[in-house]
Design a protein around this motif. Structure first.
Motif, mmCIF file in Angstrom:
data_model
loop_
_atom_site.group_PDB
_atom_site.id
_atom_site.type_symbol
_atom_site.label_atom_id
_atom_site.label_comp_id
_atom_site.label_asym_id
_atom_site.label_seq_id
_atom_site.Cartn_x
_atom_site.Cartn_y
_atom_site.Cartn_z
ATOM 1 N N ASN A 34 0.858 -1.182 0.000
ATOM 2 C CA ASN A 34 0.000 0.000 0.000
ATOM 3 C C ASN A 34 0.893 1.231 0.000
ATOM 4 O OD1 ASN A 34 0.843 0.380 2.708
ATOM 5 N ND2 ASN A 34 -0.874 -0.859 3.452
ATOM 6 N N ALA A 35 0.316 2.405 0.123
ATOM 7 C CA ALA A 35 1.089 3.646 0.077
ATOM 8 C C ALA A 35 2.117 3.714 1.194
ATOM 9 C CB ALA A 35 0.153 4.850 0.159
ATOM 10 N N GLU A 36 1.775 3.191 2.355
ATOM 11 C CA GLU A 36 2.711 3.216 3.484
ATOM 12 C C GLU A 36 3.928 2.328 3.233
ATOM 13 O OE1 GLU A 36 2.837 1.976 8.172
ATOM 14 O OE2 GLU A 36 0.909 2.496 7.298
ATOM 15 N N THR A 37 3.716 1.135 2.685
ATOM 16 C CA THR A 37 4.842 0.243 2.412
ATOM 17 C C THR A 37 5.758 0.837 1.351
ATOM 18 O OG1 THR A 37 3.563 -1.059 0.807
ATOM 19 C CG2 THR A 37 3.603 -1.861 3.068
ATOM 20 N N VAL A 38 5.164 1.462 0.329
ATOM 21 C CA VAL A 38 5.962 2.112 -0.719
ATOM 22 C C VAL A 38 6.798 3.230 -0.123
ATOM 23 C CG1 VAL A 38 5.848 3.465 -2.846
ATOM 24 C CG2 VAL A 38 4.409 1.445 -2.581
ATOM 25 N N SER A 39 6.221 3.991 0.776
ATOM 26 C CA SER A 39 6.947 5.080 1.432
ATOM 27 C C SER A 39 8.121 4.563 2.248
ATOM 28 C CB SER A 39 5.978 5.865 2.324
ATOM 29 O OG SER A 39 6.670 6.872 3.013
ATOM 30 N N VAL A 40 7.932 3.467 2.958
ATOM 31 C CA VAL A 40 9.017 2.864 3.748
ATOM 32 C C VAL A 40 10.152 2.422 2.828
ATOM 33 C CG1 VAL A 40 9.634 0.872 5.185
ATOM 34 C CG2 VAL A 40 7.542 2.163 5.662
ATOM 35 N N ILE A 41 9.813 1.825 1.716
ATOM 36 C CA ILE A 41 10.835 1.349 0.764
ATOM 37 C C ILE A 41 11.590 2.529 0.155
ATOM 38 C CG2 ILE A 41 11.176 0.187 -1.458
ATOM 39 C CD1 ILE A 41 8.751 -1.619 -0.599
ATOM 40 N N LYS A 42 10.874 3.570 -0.249
ATOM 41 C CA LYS A 42 11.529 4.754 -0.817
ATOM 42 C C LYS A 42 12.480 5.398 0.187
ATOM 43 C CE LYS A 42 8.816 7.713 -2.851
ATOM 44 N NZ LYS A 42 7.638 8.489 -3.287
ATOM 45 N N THR A 43 12.057 5.494 1.435
ATOM 46 C CA THR A 43 12.899 6.084 2.474
ATOM 47 C C THR A 43 14.152 5.244 2.686
ATOM 48 O OG1 THR A 43 10.977 7.055 3.560
ATOM 49 C CG2 THR A 43 12.961 6.804 4.889
ATOM 50 N N ALA A 44 14.004 3.939 2.734
ATOM 51 C CA ALA A 44 15.163 3.048 2.913
ATOM 52 C C ALA A 44 16.130 3.157 1.742
ATOM 53 C CB ALA A 44 14.698 1.601 3.081
ATOM 54 N N MET A 45 15.607 3.252 0.529
ATOM 55 C CA MET A 45 16.464 3.377 -0.649
ATOM 56 C C MET A 45 17.293 4.654 -0.578
ATOM 57 S SD MET A 45 13.761 2.054 -3.535
ATOM 58 C CE MET A 45 14.736 2.571 -4.929
ATOM 59 N N LYS A 46 16.665 5.731 -0.140
ATOM 60 C CA LYS A 46 17.363 7.019 -0.067
ATOM 61 C C LYS A 46 18.371 7.042 1.067
ATOM 62 C CE LYS A 46 16.604 11.969 0.344
ATOM 63 N NZ LYS A 46 15.638 13.041 0.542
ATOM 64 N N GLU A 47 17.944 6.629 2.257
ATOM 65 C CA GLU A 47 18.800 6.738 3.440
ATOM 66 C C GLU A 47 19.948 5.726 3.478
ATOM 67 O OE1 GLU A 47 16.349 6.555 6.938
ATOM 68 O OE2 GLU A 47 15.345 8.443 6.472
ATOM 69 N N HIS A 48 19.688 4.508 3.049
ATOM 70 C CA HIS A 48 20.695 3.453 3.209
ATOM 71 C C HIS A 48 21.507 3.169 1.951
ATOM 72 C CE1 HIS A 48 19.251 2.563 7.210
ATOM 73 N NE2 HIS A 48 18.023 2.571 6.735
ATOM 74 N N PHE A 49 20.938 3.435 0.783
ATOM 75 C CA PHE A 49 21.637 3.127 -0.467
ATOM 76 C C PHE A 49 21.881 4.357 -1.334
ATOM 77 C CE2 PHE A 49 19.296 -0.791 0.639
ATOM 78 C CZ PHE A 49 20.385 -1.603 0.879
ATOM 79 N N ASN A 50 21.512 5.535 -0.822
ATOM 80 C CA ASN A 50 21.717 6.790 -1.536
ATOM 81 C C ASN A 50 21.069 6.773 -2.920
ATOM 82 O OD1 ASN A 50 22.599 9.429 -1.674
ATOM 83 N ND2 ASN A 50 24.559 8.875 -2.575
ATOM 84 N N VAL A 51 19.851 6.252 -2.968
ATOM 85 C CA VAL A 51 19.093 6.176 -4.211
ATOM 86 C C VAL A 51 17.815 6.991 -4.035
ATOM 87 C CG1 VAL A 51 17.925 4.645 -5.841
ATOM 88 C CG2 VAL A 51 19.990 3.864 -4.674
ATOM 89 N N PRO A 52 17.875 8.284 -4.349
ATOM 90 C CA PRO A 52 16.649 9.075 -4.238
ATOM 91 C C PRO A 52 15.715 8.738 -5.393
ATOM 92 C CG PRO A 52 18.438 10.424 -5.061
ATOM 93 C CD PRO A 52 19.016 9.063 -4.773
ATOM 94 N N ILE A 53 14.511 8.403 -5.068
ATOM 95 C CA ILE A 53 13.544 8.043 -6.099
ATOM 96 C C ILE A 53 12.233 8.758 -5.808
ATOM 97 C CG2 ILE A 53 12.803 5.947 -4.922
ATOM 98 C CD1 ILE A 53 12.752 4.737 -7.861
ATOM 99 N N LYS A 54 11.621 9.295 -6.834
ATOM 100 C CA LYS A 54 10.393 10.068 -6.642
ATOM 101 C C LYS A 54 9.157 9.183 -6.656
ATOM 102 C CE LYS A 54 12.372 14.227 -8.574
ATOM 103 N NZ LYS A 54 12.393 15.181 -9.659
ATOM 104 N N THR A 55 9.134 8.217 -7.550
ATOM 105 C CA THR A 55 7.930 7.417 -7.727
ATOM 106 C C THR A 55 8.267 5.931 -7.786
ATOM 107 O OG1 THR A 55 6.999 9.215 -9.047
ATOM 108 C CG2 THR A 55 5.906 7.090 -9.188
#
Length: 122
Positions: A34-55
């Motif tokens: 759902n939207a919450e799980t997608v948000s958690v994944i996006k945050t992890a990608m940015k914070e831990h792997f330095n992969v900023p993703i918008k969508t």
């Protein structure tokens, strides 16, 4: 000197445990997306792997443990010269979720999510 030896021994033991746990992880998909799980994944990608993703698609990791991201920022004459970025969702025996980047040893736990084995999804 004894304290130094003890400290080194503890560090080696902890590193060994971390390696063993990573090896015990298996490919996974999200138990629910759902939207919450997608948000958690996006945050992890940015914070831990330095992969900023918008969508991300709302069904990311719902049918496959792999996520492949094409890189378009270094295109030369319309040809992308870099390999795509690959992330994989993994799980342990307790349905905990972990995200790892293909070319790195780093694996991070996604505490807010629940996963199931990818093979159970078929």
């Amino acid at each position: 000197m004894n304290k130094l030896i003890s400290l080194v021994f503890i560090m080696v033991t902890i590193a060994g445990c971390e390696t063993t746990s990573k090896e015990s992880l298996k490919p996974a998909v999200l138990a629910k997306s759902n939207a919450e799980t997608v948000s958690v994944i996006k945050t992890a990608m940015k914070e831990h792997f330095n992969v900023p993703i918008k969508t991300l698609a709302p069904d990311v990791f719902s049918t496959s443990s792999w996520l492949t991201l094409e890189r378009a920022n270094n295109a030369v004459l319309g040809v992308v010269t870099e390999m795509p970025l690959k992330l994989r969702l993994m799980t342990d025996n307790q349905q905990n979720c972990y995200l790892s980047k293909q070319d790195e040893e780093k694996t991070v736990q996604l505490f807010q999510l629940s996963c199931k084995l990818e093979s159970d999804n078929n």
